[in-house]
Scaffold this motif. Structure first.
Motif, short mmCIF file in Angstrom:
data_model
loop_
_atom_site.label_atom_id
_atom_site.label_comp_id
_atom_site.label_asym_id
_atom_site.label_seq_id
_atom_site.Cartn_x
_atom_site.Cartn_y
_atom_site.Cartn_z
N VAL A 49 -1.58 4.47 1.14
CA VAL A 49 -1.25 4.40 2.93
C VAL A 49 -1.28 2.87 3.13
CG1 VAL A 49 -1.75 5.03 4.92
CG2 VAL A 49 -1.66 6.93 3.27
N PRO A 50 -2.44 2.32 2.92
CA PRO A 50 -2.60 0.77 3.24
C PRO A 50 -1.77 -0.12 2.71
CG PRO A 50 -4.63 1.37 2.12
CD PRO A 50 -3.68 2.79 2.40
N ALA A 51 -1.35 0.31 1.22
CA ALA A 51 -0.28 -0.61 0.60
C ALA A 51 0.99 0.03 1.27
CB ALA A 51 -0.31 0.06 -0.98
N GLY A 52 1.48 1.06 1.54
CA GLY A 52 2.72 1.21 1.88
C GLY A 52 2.93 0.62 3.31
N LEU A 53 1.68 0.71 4.30
CA LEU A 53 2.13 0.10 5.25
C LEU A 53 2.32 -1.39 5.27
CD1 LEU A 53 -0.69 2.07 7.33
CD2 LEU A 53 1.79 2.30 7.59
N PHE B 144 4.91 -1.73 -4.61
CA PHE B 144 4.53 -0.38 -3.98
C PHE B 144 5.19 0.77 -4.69
CE2 PHE B 144 5.69 3.27 -1.20
CZ PHE B 144 4.48 3.62 -0.65
N PHE B 145 6.30 0.63 -5.12
CA PHE B 145 6.93 1.76 -5.88
C PHE B 145 6.35 1.72 -7.09
CE2 PHE B 145 10.64 1.30 -2.80
CZ PHE B 145 10.63 2.83 -2.41
N SER B 146 5.79 0.46 -7.69
CA SER B 146 5.18 0.76 -8.80
C SER B 146 3.78 1.30 -8.93
CB SER B 146 4.97 -0.82 -9.47
OG SER B 146 6.18 -1.40 -9.79
N LEU B 147 3.04 1.04 -7.85
CA LEU B 147 1.98 2.12 -7.68
C LEU B 147 2.17 3.32 -7.37
CD1 LEU B 147 -1.21 1.50 -6.90
CD2 LEU B 147 -0.63 1.07 -4.61
N ALA B 148 3.17 3.72 -6.47
CA ALA B 148 3.30 5.15 -6.23
C ALA B 148 3.91 5.78 -7.61
CB ALA B 148 4.27 5.28 -5.05
N PHE B 149 4.68 5.10 -8.37
CA PHE B 149 5.27 5.68 -9.56
C PHE B 149 5.00 4.94 -10.75
CE2 PHE B 149 7.84 6.39 -5.76
CZ PHE B 149 8.14 7.72 -5.60
N PRO B 150 3.81 4.94 -11.45
CA PRO B 150 3.30 4.46 -12.59
C PRO B 150 4.12 4.34 -13.63
CG PRO B 150 1.40 5.46 -11.45
CD PRO B 150 2.62 6.16 -10.80
N SER B 151 4.89 5.39 -13.72
CA SER B 151 5.79 5.45 -14.89
C SER B 151 6.78 4.66 -15.03
CB SER B 151 6.21 7.07 -14.99
OG SER B 151 7.08 7.26 -14.08
N ILE B 152 7.33 4.11 -14.00
CA ILE B 152 8.41 3.11 -14.09
C ILE B 152 7.84 1.47 -13.53
CG2 ILE B 152 10.07 4.86 -13.54
CD1 ILE B 152 10.05 3.59 -10.51
N ASN C 57 -0.70 -4.47 -8.32
CA ASN C 57 0.31 -4.05 -7.80
C ASN C 57 -0.31 -3.71 -6.15
OD1 ASN C 57 2.74 -4.06 -9.16
ND2 ASN C 57 2.03 -2.17 -10.12
N PHE C 58 -1.37 -3.17 -6.17
CA PHE C 58 -2.22 -2.70 -4.85
C PHE C 58 -2.26 -3.93 -4.09
CE2 PHE C 58 -6.07 -2.54 -2.51
CZ PHE C 58 -5.70 -1.55 -1.32
N LEU C 59 -2.78 -5.04 -4.82
CA LEU C 59 -3.18 -6.28 -4.41
C LEU C 59 -1.96 -7.06 -3.76
CD1 LEU C 59 -5.90 -7.38 -6.67
CD2 LEU C 59 -6.33 -6.70 -4.49
N ILE C 60 -0.82 -6.90 -4.43
CA ILE C 60 0.13 -7.66 -4.12
C ILE C 60 0.92 -7.27 -2.69
CG2 ILE C 60 2.71 -8.25 -4.96
CD1 ILE C 60 1.85 -8.22 -7.68
N CYS C 61 0.77 -5.88 -2.62
CA CYS C 61 1.18 -5.29 -1.30
C CYS C 61 0.46 -5.81 -0.23
CB CYS C 61 1.02 -3.72 -1.41
SG CYS C 61 2.13 -2.93 -2.65
N LEU C 62 -0.90 -6.28 -0.43
CA LEU C 62 -1.70 -6.63 0.68
C LEU C 62 -1.31 -8.15 0.82
CD1 LEU C 62 -5.18 -5.14 -0.07
CD2 LEU C 62 -3.05 -3.85 1.21
N GLU C 63 -1.39 -8.68 -0.33
CA GLU C 63 -0.97 -10.21 -0.28
C GLU C 63 0.34 -10.75 0.33
OE1 GLU C 63 -3.89 -10.83 -3.94
OE2 GLU C 63 -1.73 -11.05 -4.20
#
Length: 376
Positions: A14-18, A62-70, A257-263
């Motif tokens: 959620v925070p990564a997506g926001l 974000f999509f990499s975090l939500a869908f790790p397979s891709i 990927n989570f950190l990049i979403c925030l940064e």
């Protein structure tokens, strides 16, 4: 291990997506303003391409975090854009000084030298002559990274499909180590070329205050890259442990990927200040159709292909590429050492488009503008 469980839960997504959504909004607002007031396509094109890096990084992370397979494929393809951004930053700086021809004439008129410094590793460049050949080597140093990065991306994708890449593995039997080595050598050459170029052109760039732009470009690229290496080493040494059912490489990538979403969110706000609209504003905005035409022009890679050809083609060994009128310089390549004084009048005024107005940008054609001569 328990401390990283949030990466797979709503408390992390959620925070990564926001943050990613907010980044798209801020960067999209900045890009839309430029496209709606596209009064200087030559300079705003480079700005838009650089600004676009932030939302691309954020969205793909974000999509990499939500869908790790891709995740591997998104991250690998995304990383190509950093090489493209370095090229556009150099091109933007060249525009600021009036184009390659004007810059070389400034160097020769002022008998300029690269400042000697141990900090910037220029202490050995004592008798370096700043001329067209020097500028050509700088362009080659930057463009080689674009080419090498594309090759490494294809190699990484092929190795991954064949099971021989193993992202994040430092084993000599996996491709990740060798791709990383080639990548670091190539980007080191590109960055050294950019540093020397900046030091040599700094007196003429000073009125444009490019430092904030330089910081933005370098921070997004280097913070994310060195952060990735640091996380890989932390997992490799056991300081961080992987999630249950996931490898160290997968967990490291998810945290990255989570950190990049925030940064990327502060990076988007930084782009608003680093690439403002003030100098390019018009009293009235254009319609949606014209905005889409402007976007098509900004995203066209015609100038990249043209510059690459002229930078590496041997028949231009003593020449500096001066791109077409729509790109802001003269319409042909000519030796800068013998360029006539009238060549200065071929460059655009930084205040606006006096020679070619934006209205000739047509949706059906982002190639040469009417009246443009075919380049060599």
């Amino acid at each position: 291990m328990g401390g990283l469980v949030f990466l797979e839960e709503a408390s992390g997504l959620v925070p990564a997506g926001l943050c990613s959504l907010a980044t798209q909004g801020v960067a999209g607002y900045s890009i839309h303003r430029h496209l709606s007031n596209y009064t200087e396509p030559r300079i705003q094109r480079y700005m838009i391409r650089i600004i676009l890096m932030v939302p691309l990084y954020s969205m793909s992370s974000f999509f990499s975090l939500a869908f790790p397979s891709i995740a591997f494929y998104l991250t690998t393809i995304r990383s190509c854009y950093e090489a493209y951004v370095l090229y556009n930053f150099m091109s933007l700086c060249l525009y600021y000084v009036g184009g390659p021809n004007d810059l070389v004439m400034h160097w020769e008129t002022d008998d300029a030298q690269v400042p000697l410094s141990y900090l910037w590793c220029t202490c050995c460049l004592v008798n370096l002559k700043l001329n067209g050949v020097f500028l050509r080597r700088i362009v080659q140093g930057v463009l080689q990274f674009v080419i090498v990065k594309l090759v490494l991306t294809v190699a990484a994708l092929v190795l991954e499909l064949a099971g021989g890449y193993q992202d994040g593995s430092w084993s000599f039997t996996h491709g990740y180590l060798y791709v990383t080595i080639f990548y670091n050598v190539s980007i080191a050459v590109a960055l050294y070329a950019l540093v020397i170029f900046y030091l040599a052109a700094e007196p003429y760039l000073r009125p444009q205050r490019p430092l904030l732009k330089f910081i933005m470009v370098k921070s997004v690229i280097f913070v994310t890259y060195w952060q990735s290496l640091l996380l890989s080493l932390l997992f490799f040494t056991g300081a961080l442990r992987p999630l249950a059912g996931r490898s160290e490489e997968d967990t490291s990538g998810m945290l990255q990927n989570f950190l990049i979403c925030l940064e990327c969110l502060p990076g988007a706000f930084l782009s608003l200040r680093g690439f403002p609209l003030r100098a390019h504003a018009m009293p009235e905005e254009k319609g949606m159709r014209q905005t889409l035409c402007n976007l098509k022009h900004a995203l066209s890679v015609h100038d990249v292909l043209q510059d690459t050809e002229h930078a590496f083609d041997r028949k231009y060994g003593q020449f500096v590429m001066m791109t077409s009128p729509r790109d802001g310089y003269a319409s042909q390549s000519s030796p800068v050492v013998s360029a006539p004084s009238s060549s200065r009048s071929a460059r655009p005024s930084p205040k606006g488009l006096s020679d070619v107005h934006l209205d000739v940008l047509l949706c059906a054609d982002v190639g040469p503008m009417p009246g443009e001569q075919a380049s060599m």
